[in-house]
Design a protein around this motif. Sequence first.
Motif: not given
Length: 182
Positions: A22, A144-150, A180
């Motif tokens: 992360s 980053r692809v969302s608040a909690n994943s990349w 994630v």
Amino acid sequence: MKHLIAFILIGLSCSLLYAQDSTAVVVPKQQKSSKDKIYYGGNIGLSFGSYTMIAIRPLVAYKFTPKLSGGVKLSYEYISDKRYSSTYNSSNYGGSLFARYRVVQPLYLHAEYAAMNYELYNALGESQREWVPFLLVGAGYSQRVSANSWLNVQILFDVLQNESSPYKSGEPFYSIGVGVGF
């Protein structure tokens, strides 16, 4: 080039199976505890055909600063090689220590010392186990692809070049995955 394109397509199609680290997550300015600095992840590798490989590589790491992190990774691989008159099955295992330095968001530098215990076969079909060291250096990109994943894309080179290394001199090792947050 066909192999690289196939590798990228397989990596992207299997990306839901991957859980990279992360380091792409923006670190809050005020962290409440050292628990916030720890991240988990790893990856799964799959290859099927006359050479089948199933690998799992979990990791745990610590964010020393917003730019510098380091951790440990365990590795296990099951191999079934049917390219010869006899089928060779083996289990390889090992571990590594790694460090990442975020140059700028989304780019980072990566260094990793790893050792794998391989079951190596000679021309007579006899096997012996050998520890093979690696020093992997390179760089990566995290988006980053969302608040909690990349999405992570990484290219590494084995600079030790042990004679039993599966990586040829100057040959890059690519990894692609989706991380994630935990």
